[in-house]
Design a protein around this motif. Structure first.
Motif, mmCIF file in Angstrom:
data_model
loop_
_atom_site.group_PDB
_atom_site.id
_atom_site.type_symbol
_atom_site.label_atom_id
_atom_site.label_comp_id
_atom_site.label_asym_id
_atom_site.label_seq_id
_atom_site.Cartn_x
_atom_site.Cartn_y
_atom_site.Cartn_z
ATOM 1 N N TYR A 60 -0.277 10.231 -3.553
ATOM 2 C CA TYR A 60 -1.351 10.420 -2.570
ATOM 3 C C TYR A 60 -1.052 11.609 -1.660
ATOM 4 C CZ TYR A 60 -4.516 8.804 1.188
ATOM 5 O OH TYR A 60 -5.494 8.684 2.129
ATOM 6 N N GLY A 108 -5.387 2.627 8.306
ATOM 7 C CA GLY A 108 -4.617 1.864 7.329
ATOM 8 C C GLY A 108 -3.217 1.584 7.831
ATOM 9 N N GLY A 163 -8.714 9.722 6.636
ATOM 10 C CA GLY A 163 -8.124 9.963 5.313
ATOM 11 C C GLY A 163 -8.561 8.889 4.347
ATOM 12 N N VAL A 219 -11.719 -2.275 14.042
ATOM 13 C CA VAL A 219 -13.015 -1.637 14.250
ATOM 14 C C VAL A 219 -13.697 -1.445 12.902
ATOM 15 C CG1 VAL A 219 -13.832 0.737 14.574
ATOM 16 C CG2 VAL A 219 -12.625 -0.397 16.431
ATOM 17 N N ASP A 220 -15.015 -1.663 12.859
ATOM 18 C CA ASP A 220 -15.788 -1.294 11.666
ATOM 19 C C ASP A 220 -16.476 0.029 11.997
ATOM 20 O OD1 ASP A 220 -17.540 -0.908 9.618
ATOM 21 O OD2 ASP A 220 -18.409 -2.924 9.666
ATOM 22 N N VAL A 221 -16.006 1.106 11.396
ATOM 23 C CA VAL A 221 -16.514 2.433 11.781
ATOM 24 C C VAL A 221 -17.976 2.632 11.406
ATOM 25 C CG1 VAL A 221 -14.213 3.464 11.649
ATOM 26 C CG2 VAL A 221 -15.766 3.673 9.703
ATOM 27 N N TYR A 252 0.825 -1.215 0.000
ATOM 28 C CA TYR A 252 0.000 0.000 0.000
ATOM 29 C C TYR A 252 0.864 1.273 0.000
ATOM 30 C CZ TYR A 252 -3.262 3.563 1.694
ATOM 31 O OH TYR A 252 -4.007 4.702 1.833
ATOM 32 N N GLY A 289 -9.893 4.487 10.116
ATOM 33 C CA GLY A 289 -9.418 3.887 8.868
ATOM 34 C C GLY A 289 -7.958 4.255 8.672
ATOM 35 N N ASP A 342 -9.070 0.474 12.399
ATOM 36 C CA ASP A 342 -9.237 0.038 11.014
ATOM 37 C C ASP A 342 -9.865 -1.351 10.975
ATOM 38 O OD1 ASP A 342 -7.748 1.185 8.256
ATOM 39 O OD2 ASP A 342 -8.374 -0.916 8.158
ATOM 40 N N LEU A 343 -10.501 -1.646 9.847
ATOM 41 C CA LEU A 343 -11.119 -2.967 9.631
ATOM 42 C C LEU A 343 -10.080 -4.039 9.329
ATOM 43 C CD1 LEU A 343 -14.052 -2.806 7.046
ATOM 44 C CD2 LEU A 343 -14.049 -3.963 9.237
#
Ligand SMILES: C[S@@+](CC[C@H](N)C(=O)[O-])C[C@H]1O[C@@H](n2cnc3c(N)ncnc32)[C@H](O)[C@@H]1O
Length: 445
Positions: A267, A296, A355, A336-338, A257, A294, A315-316
């Motif tokens: 980015y 990442g 972000g 975590v699933d926001v 990533y 998130g 983050d998931l």
């Protein structure tokens, strides 16, 4: 006489015992009883600790039980005992890939190819290519898949991986050609799915993409990925992208990533978020506690660490979080699933940042309400979204959501925020084109 042809630690009696145990384990494994197989193989290892095949068999059963690290240890042991076995070398590489240890996997796959008979090589090239994709080296992977397919054109795995790599590189027309040729030989749900994904990214090919996903579902009604893409394309009411879909995608993406988004996609979001955090309208130039939603691999964390006493990442994707942890920037991280919760702590934050995360959620009212509850009065929310001109939120060809200026503002206000700024910015470059978005700053009164 017989014992002289056996390895020094092995007697005829133990060999027989180990052999019988291995046979039993093989039967149990075929029936799906991997616990039983591992049990028998543990005893076989005790009886004969220098038999590579026993370790490889146990590695297979441990992997089937999800014990990936233990499986890798077994395959490594098999390779130590039988260093020229291409199948043990390849199996070690494949399982290292599952642990996202792509650099090590490449080494063992290269070794496997060196020791394999010619007819086995195409399949081994595909596995090496997959490891190279994991490293982010898509161009090299494409060459390997093409080499494998030149030798064995019916190699389905080779075609699927080749088209995945081409789509990831933005070479959609080439991916469509490869799918078309392969579909003439044999129709599979995966090939139609990849055809649909490539068509979906080509201008004016939406109807063809719909037909491709429909065919994928006809062949396998349980194909959830194609169902999701079809629902998106048909404009069915979708409010978020299924979390399993997102976490699988980022688990696979995690290893490359950073390199991909920084070098290739240019980015800009982490730097832009830092700018927002220092905007005079926030009334702050330092923070007590920041929650990076998130997060990442932690690219936003890199930009914010010096601005805050405490930094938490949520983050998931476990693999993305593992990369974030390895940067040593976060005081805490949590899976975590926001869309459902912002984490198990009851701390109040003076800033929440996100972000490039809300592109995986369509409706934002729920997450804004959750964020509002996590912020102390005066706390700020800073995030990026891709910009949509008309609808409240809509689905892009990439499968992500874009949001309109009006929707973002009105939803923030409805959740109790004061909108401080909504600025148009270039977020990144994709397939050579700038991706336009918005950087948003809001405050809890
Ligand atoms: C494009 S990456 C951005 C990562 C990081 N914020 C950055 O700017 O580099 C999107 C991240 O959002 C995470 N994500 C997507 N949907 C999520 C959800 N519902 N809950 C938690 N994380 C999510 C993904 O796992 C991924 O790590």
């Amino acid at each position: 006489m017989q014992s002289t042809s056996l390895p020094p630690t092995m007697t005829a009696e133990t060999a027989e015992t180990a052999g019988a145990l291995k046979q039993r384990a093989a039967i149990l494994a075929t029936r799906g009883d991997h616990d039983g197989a591992v049990d028998a193989l543990d005893r076989a290892v005790e009886a004969e600790p220098r038999d590579a095949e026993t370790f490889a068999m146990r590695g297979g059963s441990r992997a089937a039980l999800g014990m990936l690290s233990a499986a890798v240890e077994d395959f490594a042991q098999a390779v130590m005992l039988s260093p020229k076995s291409s199948s043990y070398l390849d199996a070690l590489g494949v399982h290292l890939q599952q642990l996202k240890m792509f650099d090590q996997a490449v080494m063992f796959h290269v070794n496997a190819i060196q020791h394999a008979p010619e007819q086995e090589q195409p399949r081994l090239f595909v596995n090496l290519g997959r490891a190279m994709m994991g490293q982010g080296n898509h161009a090299a992977a494409v060459e390997l898949f093409e080499t494998a397919l030149a030798a064995e054109p019916d190699l389905h795995d080779g075609t699927i991986n080749l088209t995945n790599a081409l789509v990831a590189m933005g070479q959609h027309a080439r991916a469509i050609d490869v799918c078309r040729v392969a579909l003439e030989r044999r129709e599979t749900t995966e090939l139609w799915h990849n055809m649909g994904s490539a068509l979906n990214r080509m201008p004016g090919r939406k109807a063809d993409a719909v037909a491709a996903f429909e065919r994928a579902i006809e062949i396998d009604p349980g194909n959830r990925r194609s169902r999701h893409m079809l629902a998106l394309l048909k404009g069915e009411e979708i409010e978020t992208i299924p979390s399993a879909f997102v976490s699988d995608m980022f688990d696979d993406y995690a290893a490359y990533y950073d390199k991909d988004v920084v070098d290739k996609l240019k980015y800009r979001v982490p730097g832009l978020l830092r700018r927002l955090m220092l905007d005079p309208r926030t009334g702050k130039f330092r923070y007590k506690a920041v929650l990076d939603l998130g997060c990442g691999t932690g690219l936003v964390g890199v930009m914010l660490r010096d601005l805050t006493d405490y930094l938490k990442g949520a983050d998931l994707s476990r693999n993305m979080l593992a990369q974030a942890l390895s940067k040593g920037l976060y005081d805490q991280v949590e899976v975590v699933d926001v869309a459902e919760t912002l984490g198990s702590d009851d701390r109040l934050y003076d800033a929440v940042v996100a972000g490039d995360v809300f592109g995986y959620l369509g409706r934002l009212d729920m997450v804004f309400a959750l964020i509002h509850a996590k912020l102390e009065p005066g706390g700020i929310l800073a995030f990026s979204v891709e910009r949509s001109e008309d609808a409240d939120y809509g689905v892009l060809a990439t499968g992500r959501f874009s949001h309109s200026d009006d929707y973002v503002r009105s939803t923030l206000e409805a959740a109790g925020f004061v909108v401080l700024s909504v600025a148009r910015e270039q977020l990144r470059v994709q397939a050579g084109m700038p991706v336009e978005g918005m950087l948003v700053l809001a405050r809890k009164p």
